[in-house]
Each structure stands twice: as structure tokens, then as C-alpha cells.
Design an enzyme around this catalytic site. Structure first.
Site, mmCIF file in Angstrom:
data_model
loop_
_atom_site.group_PDB
_atom_site.id
_atom_site.type_symbol
_atom_site.label_atom_id
_atom_site.label_comp_id
_atom_site.label_asym_id
_atom_site.label_seq_id
_atom_site.Cartn_x
_atom_site.Cartn_y
_atom_site.Cartn_z
ATOM 1 N N VAL A 11 0.627 14.142 -31.703
ATOM 2 C CA VAL A 11 0.982 13.490 -30.441
ATOM 3 C C VAL A 11 1.657 14.475 -29.478
ATOM 4 O O VAL A 11 1.273 14.593 -28.307
ATOM 5 C CB VAL A 11 1.892 12.263 -30.706
ATOM 6 C CG1 VAL A 11 2.515 11.743 -29.418
ATOM 7 C CG2 VAL A 11 1.083 11.160 -31.375
ATOM 8 N N LEU A 156 -2.982 7.233 -28.187
ATOM 9 C CA LEU A 156 -4.130 8.119 -28.396
ATOM 10 C C LEU A 156 -4.716 7.951 -29.792
ATOM 11 O O LEU A 156 -4.023 7.552 -30.730
ATOM 12 C CB LEU A 156 -3.752 9.584 -28.151
ATOM 13 C CG LEU A 156 -2.702 10.276 -29.024
ATOM 14 C CD1 LEU A 156 -3.233 10.653 -30.390
ATOM 15 C CD2 LEU A 156 -2.198 11.503 -28.315
ATOM 16 N N GLU A 158 -6.677 9.965 -32.849
ATOM 17 C CA GLU A 158 -7.059 11.282 -33.345
ATOM 18 C C GLU A 158 -8.575 11.393 -33.294
ATOM 19 O O GLU A 158 -9.294 10.438 -33.558
ATOM 20 C CB GLU A 158 -6.553 11.484 -34.779
ATOM 21 C CG GLU A 158 -5.058 11.715 -34.813
ATOM 22 C CD GLU A 158 -4.503 11.835 -36.224
ATOM 23 O OE1 GLU A 158 -5.250 12.187 -37.142
ATOM 24 O OE2 GLU A 158 -3.299 11.560 -36.387
ATOM 25 N N CYS A 266 -1.157 6.173 -39.028
ATOM 26 C CA CYS A 266 -0.520 5.125 -38.221
ATOM 27 C C CYS A 266 -0.650 3.713 -38.789
ATOM 28 O O CYS A 266 0.361 3.085 -39.095
ATOM 29 C CB CYS A 266 -1.063 5.164 -36.801
ATOM 30 S SG CYS A 266 -0.577 6.652 -35.924
HETATM 31 P P1 NAD Z 1 3.103 14.886 -36.863
HETATM 32 O O1 NAD Z 1 3.657 14.798 -38.221
HETATM 33 O O2 NAD Z 1 1.743 15.426 -36.649
HETATM 34 O O3 NAD Z 1 4.096 15.731 -35.935
HETATM 35 C C1 NAD Z 1 5.471 15.557 -35.890
HETATM 36 C C2 NAD Z 1 6.118 16.901 -35.568
HETATM 37 O O4 NAD Z 1 7.523 16.691 -35.358
HETATM 38 C C3 NAD Z 1 5.998 17.919 -36.700
HETATM 39 O O5 NAD Z 1 5.429 19.117 -36.196
HETATM 40 C C4 NAD Z 1 7.443 18.153 -37.146
HETATM 41 O O6 NAD Z 1 7.704 19.478 -37.579
HETATM 42 C C5 NAD Z 1 8.203 17.823 -35.873
HETATM 43 N N1 NAD Z 1 9.617 17.519 -36.074
HETATM 44 C C6 NAD Z 1 10.204 16.750 -37.040
HETATM 45 N N2 NAD Z 1 11.544 16.714 -36.861
HETATM 46 C C7 NAD Z 1 11.816 17.480 -35.782
HETATM 47 C C8 NAD Z 1 13.014 17.816 -35.099
HETATM 48 N N3 NAD Z 1 14.211 17.387 -35.496
HETATM 49 N N4 NAD Z 1 12.912 18.616 -34.001
HETATM 50 C C9 NAD Z 1 11.718 19.072 -33.595
HETATM 51 N N5 NAD Z 1 10.567 18.789 -34.199
HETATM 52 C C10 NAD Z 1 10.591 17.995 -35.275
HETATM 53 O O7 NAD Z 1 3.203 13.408 -36.261
HETATM 54 P P2 NAD Z 1 2.238 12.725 -35.182
HETATM 55 O O8 NAD Z 1 0.996 12.266 -35.840
HETATM 56 O O9 NAD Z 1 2.180 13.578 -33.973
HETATM 57 O O10 NAD Z 1 3.085 11.401 -34.846
HETATM 58 C C11 NAD Z 1 4.279 11.447 -34.116
HETATM 59 C C12 NAD Z 1 4.679 10.032 -33.753
HETATM 60 O O11 NAD Z 1 3.689 9.447 -32.895
HETATM 61 C C13 NAD Z 1 4.788 9.084 -34.943
HETATM 62 O O12 NAD Z 1 5.802 8.169 -34.696
HETATM 63 C C14 NAD Z 1 3.441 8.383 -34.960
HETATM 64 O O13 NAD Z 1 3.522 7.115 -35.562
HETATM 65 C C15 NAD Z 1 3.165 8.254 -33.476
HETATM 66 N N6 NAD Z 1 1.740 8.175 -33.135
HETATM 67 C C16 NAD Z 1 0.834 8.944 -33.778
HETATM 68 C C17 NAD Z 1 -0.503 8.870 -33.431
HETATM 69 C C18 NAD Z 1 -1.535 9.686 -34.145
HETATM 70 O O14 NAD Z 1 -2.717 9.363 -34.017
HETATM 71 N N7 NAD Z 1 -1.167 10.702 -34.891
HETATM 72 C C19 NAD Z 1 -0.912 8.009 -32.382
HETATM 73 C C20 NAD Z 1 0.049 7.269 -31.718
HETATM 74 C C21 NAD Z 1 1.382 7.363 -32.102
#
Ligand code: NAD
Length: 442
Positions: A11, A156, A158, A266
Site C-alpha cells: 500500500v 487498491l 494487488e 486482507c
Molecule cells: P506490507 O506488510 O506489505 O507493508 C507494511 C510495511 O510497513 C512493511 O514494509 C514494514 O516494514 C513497514 N513497517 C512496519 N512497522 C513500521 C514502522 N514502525 N515504521 C515504518 N515502517 C514500518 O503491508 P500492506 O499489504 O502494504 O498493508 C498495509 C496496510 O494496508 C494493512 O493495514 C492492510 O490491511 C491495508 N491494505 C492492504 C491492501 C493490500 O492489498 N495489500 C489493500 C488495502 C489495504
């Protein structure tokens, strides 16, 4: 506008790159040092179509940069987007430790007015908690720096994330301050020029909207998987039923495909989190519980179907597995149905030969140590001498395969199709035994 994005995952990275693409000056911050080092060299740690060119372009143009330094990020952005992961906690709730960690870091670091926008999927009430944590940190520093917290859930998908981000079907923001609404409206203006709605609501409703959207979509899938079971018992074809109901404008055709169940980062965790939130406030969400249970059983019953074909004895049988990612066009295997199916088959002594166009590296780490799992270089190599092909993810390259080549490679010409990709009659005419979901076997 100066934007900071905390958390450079699926995201955060997509969001940061898209904001940079529309002319903003964006810093993406992550605690993962290796990830940031790679990103500085435009090496993308995930597979997401069009993301690499977007990151490369904007790095070159100087509108996008990467850091591990939270201080730098809070100094840079008027708006600080929190995009960190919110995984499932042991009791099913959303684990908010990463979000709260960022909130505390922000409170320790900000020097002037900032808008903290939560894009991570978080339970109702989280924005309020983030506000409290930042206030607490400012109190410790004996400072009264103004800040606002807003909710801006991300929708969004993936595999088409860049497109979804550049052309969202709607933007939702939850705010309690008019000035925040105006700033976010300006930021999002280039993305909604085609008329997509910009919906402004209270913070709790915004937080709830994200969970409700995912719960609705997952419900449609589990509903159709139940219908598929009934069709199977009665000799009806669920794909015809799906078309029949999908053309009703009140129902619509999307998210009705029966299959081996939903997975990903998700749906499973978000529905469990919503169940937990609901139980915590004294309401039993029985539909949502069944959505999860039907989904669990769907994987189990697919593996059982495979075993039953061999009269329950699959010891030493060889299976080619096509598709491992939880859906096509991603390398994401979080909660992927393939993990369950491969484990169920190998537990009973079968040998699985895996191929996925993008998720091989991820699969290697997941199945490390499972001696019955082998990895192939392409979709045909894994078919050599197998007792069956199991299709789990509907990648485009599996849609129209070279059937004659397949026949020449497979020992037993049987296809277990977890996504109902093929026409049963065509496959039967070609000489395959075809077993799918919710349609009479041929
Ligand atoms: P992800 O695991 O791919 O990325 C999360 C990132 O956050 C990682 O790179 C991690 O190192 C970083 N992180 C963790 N703690 C941190 C901190 N204290 N400071 C800085 N960086 C830190 O997760 P994602 O798939 O991008 O999802 C993120 C959020 O968005 C979640 O809540 C998810 O539910 C939501 N979301 C995801 C999607 C999807 O399709 N992946 C879609 C909509 C919403």
C-alpha cells in the site's frame, strides 16, 4: 504538496509512487533497512505491474525518495500517511502495535502542524487512539504542537494496484476538521477528475467502511461456494447459475466466482478482525463467522476431492501445482489457498511440483523444509510424469495451455481445477478427466 508515507509495503509504496506521479514531493519511510536500500536503487521488493517504472521515473525526477529516518519523514510531510501492516493478533483482532509505534514516533518527532492520515486497515476507534498516543508524547515533550488525525482507507487491489490508486472508484476520508478535508480534497483532485466520488464522513464510519467492503466481497465468495456445493449434489452447473444471477443488475457479475476459497493479506484477517470487534461490543456476527468457516472448509473439501479420486491413497502420487499466489498478478502468498492444498497433499505422502509465474521465491521460503515439495521452472516442466494437475491460481498463462504437450507429459490425464478455468466438454473431448467445483465431473 509535501507528503510522507510511513510503511513502504504494497500500500505505502504504491501510494507514495502515485502521489509523486501527480507532482507531489514524497518521502517513503520504512523500518526495513534492506527494503529502503533496494528502493533507493529502484529495486522493487514486490511484484506489482507498472510499479517499477513509476518508482524509477519519480526517483529520477526527484519527486520520490526513501528513508529509514522517521525524523526526516515527519519534518518533510505536511501530511503523514500511515501505511504499516495491521496483521492478525492471536485472538483474531487487528494487531495495532505497528500503527501505535508510528503514532508514538510521530509524537516524539513532529515540530510543527501535521496531518496524520491512517491508510492502514484499522478497527473503529483506532484514529482516536492514535490521537491519544501523539498527544501523550507531545505532553512528555511539554509541547503544544497542533495536529489532526484523519482516516483514509485504501481500496487498491494487488495486481492492479497502480491503476486502482491512479483511478480509484471512490476516495473515502473520515475527518473531524474542515481544513483537513480541504487539503485532502486538493491532494486527491488529480485522481478523481473522471468524476469518482470523494466521500467525506465521520472518522468511525470511514474506518467501518473498509471492513464492510471486504466483508461484503468475502461474503459473496463464500455464498457462491455454498451454492457450488448444492449444485454439485444436484447435478447443476454453478457457472451457468453464476451467469444467470450475475446479469441481474441488483446482483452484478463481480465476486461471484466459486473456487478454492479466498486468501490474501486482507480478506481473512479483516473479516476476523471485524468479527472480534463485533463480539467485543456484544454483538454476535453470525453471517461473518459462517463466511470464514465456509472458506476454511472450501480448501479442505478441494484437497479431499483430489484424495478421493485416488480412493484416499495419494502416498507417492505426483501432482503438478499451477498457481501459488493468492490471486493472479501478484507474488503475495499470504493466506493463499495453495499453502493449505499443498500441505494437505504432502502430509498424506504426495509429491508436489510447484509452478507460479511470480511467486516462486516466496513459495521457496514458505515450503522450506518440506521434502515432498519441488519447484519447477515453467508450467510444463512440472507436468513431467505426474498423476494429476492441480490448478489453484487463475494466471492468464494457464487459460489456453498447450493441451497436446500436457497430454504427452502427464502420466495420468486428470485436472483438478480449483478455479473452474476450463470448459468441461472441451477437456473431456481432448481426453482429460476434469474435476472442478460445482459442475458435473466429466
Ligand atoms: P506490507 O506488510 O506489505 O507493508 C507494511 C510495511 O510497513 C512493511 O514494509 C514494514 O516494514 C513497514 N513497517 C512496519 N512497522 C513500521 C514502522 N514502525 N515504521 C515504518 N515502517 C514500518 O503491508 P500492506 O499489504 O502494504 O498493508 C498495509 C496496510 O494496508 C494493512 O493495514 C492492510 O490491511 C491495508 N491494505 C492492504 C491492501 C493490500 O492489498 N495489500 C489493500 C488495502 C489495504
Amino acid at each position: 504538496m509535501h507528503i510522507s508515507v510511513i510503511g513502504a509495503g504494497y500500500v505505502g509504496l504504491v501510494t507514495g509512487a502515485c502521489f509523486a506521479e501527480t507532482g507531489n514531493d514524497v518521502i517513503c519511510m520504512d523500518i526495513d533497512k534492506e527494503k529502503i536500500e533496494k528502493l533507493k536503487q529502484a529495486i522493487i521488493p514486490i511484484y506489482e505491474p507498472h510499479l517499477e517504472e513509476l518508482v524509477k521515473n519519480n526517483l529520477k525526477e526527484g519527486r520520490l525518495s526513501f528513508t529509514n529516518d522517521i525524523k526526516k519523514a515527519t519534518e518533510h510531510g505536511l501530511i503523514i500517511f500511515i501505511c504499516v501492516n495491521t496483521p492478525q493478533d492471536e485472538d483474531g483482532s487487528a494487531d495495532l502495535k505497528y500503527v501505535m509505534h508510528v503514532a508514538s514516533d510521530v509524537g516524539k518527532a513532529i515540530e510543527k502542524y501535521r496531518i496524520v492520515v491512517i491508510k492502514s486497515t484499522v478497527p473503529v476507534g483506532t484514529c482516536g487512539k492514535v490521537k491519544e498516543v501523539i498527544t501523550e508524547e507531545l505532553k512528555k515533550r511539554k509541547l503544544e504542537i497542533p495536529f489532526d488525525v484523519a482516516s483514509n482507507p485504501e481500496f487498491l487491489k494487488e495486481g492492479v494496484a497502480v491503476d486502482d490508486c491512479m483511478k480509484p472508484e471512490r476516495v473515502i476520508i473520515g475527518v473531524d476538521e474542515g481544513r483537513v478535508e480541504e487539503i485532502l480534497r486538493e491532494l486527491y483532485a488529480p485522481f478523481i477528475r473522471t468524476g469518482a466520488p470523494f466521500l467525506v464522513m465521520d472518522i468511525k464510519s470511514s474506518e467501518m467502511t473498509k471492513y464492510t467492503a471486504n466483508a461484503m466481497l468475502a461474503t459473496r465468495i463464500s455464498f457462491m461456494n455454498q451454492i457450488a456445493h448444492i449444485c454439485e449434489k444436484l447435478g447443476a452447473d454453478v457457472m451457468m447459475v453464476m451467469r444467470g444471477i450475475g446479469s441481474d443488475s441488483r446482483i452484478g457479475p463481480k465476486f461471484l466466482f466459486p473456487g478454492v476459497g479466498f486468501g490474501g493479506s486482507c480478506f481473512p484477517k479483516d473479516i476476523r478482525a471485524l468479527i472480534k470487534t463485533s463480539q467485543d461490543c456484544g454483538y454476535n456476527p453470525s453471517i461473518l463467522e459462517q463466511v470464514m468457516e465456509v472458506n476454511r472448509l472450501q480448501r479442505v473439501s478441494f484437497a479431499e476431492k483430489i484424495k478421493n479420486f485416488y480412493n484416499g491413497d495419494i502416498k507417492g502420487k505426483k501432482f503438478a501445482i499451477w498457481g501459488l499466489a493468492f490471486k493472479p498478478n501478484t507474488d503475495d502468498m499470504r493466506e493463499a489457498p495453495a499453502i493449505h492444498v499443498v500441505n494437505a497433499l504432502t502430509k498424506d505422502g504426495a509429491l508436489c511440483y510447484l509452478f507460479d509465474p511470480k511467486a516462486m521465491e516466496v513459495a521457496l521460503s514458505i515450503f522450506k523444509g518440506n521434502a515432498n515439495v519441488h519447484f519447477g521452472k515453467n508450467q510444463y516442466e512440472v507436468l513431467e510424469g505426474v498423476d494429476g494437475l492441480v490448478l489453484i491460481t487463475e494466471w492468464l498463462s494457464f487459460r489456453e495451455p498447450d493441451y497436446e504437450r500436457m497430454k504427452s507429459l502427464m502420466k495420468t490425464r486428470v485436472i483438478f481445477d480449483g478455479r473452474n478455468q476450463y470448459n468441461p466438454r472441451t477437456l473431456s473431448n481432448l481426453g482429460f478427466h476434469y474435476i472442478c467445483i460445482g459442475r458435473p465431473d466429466v
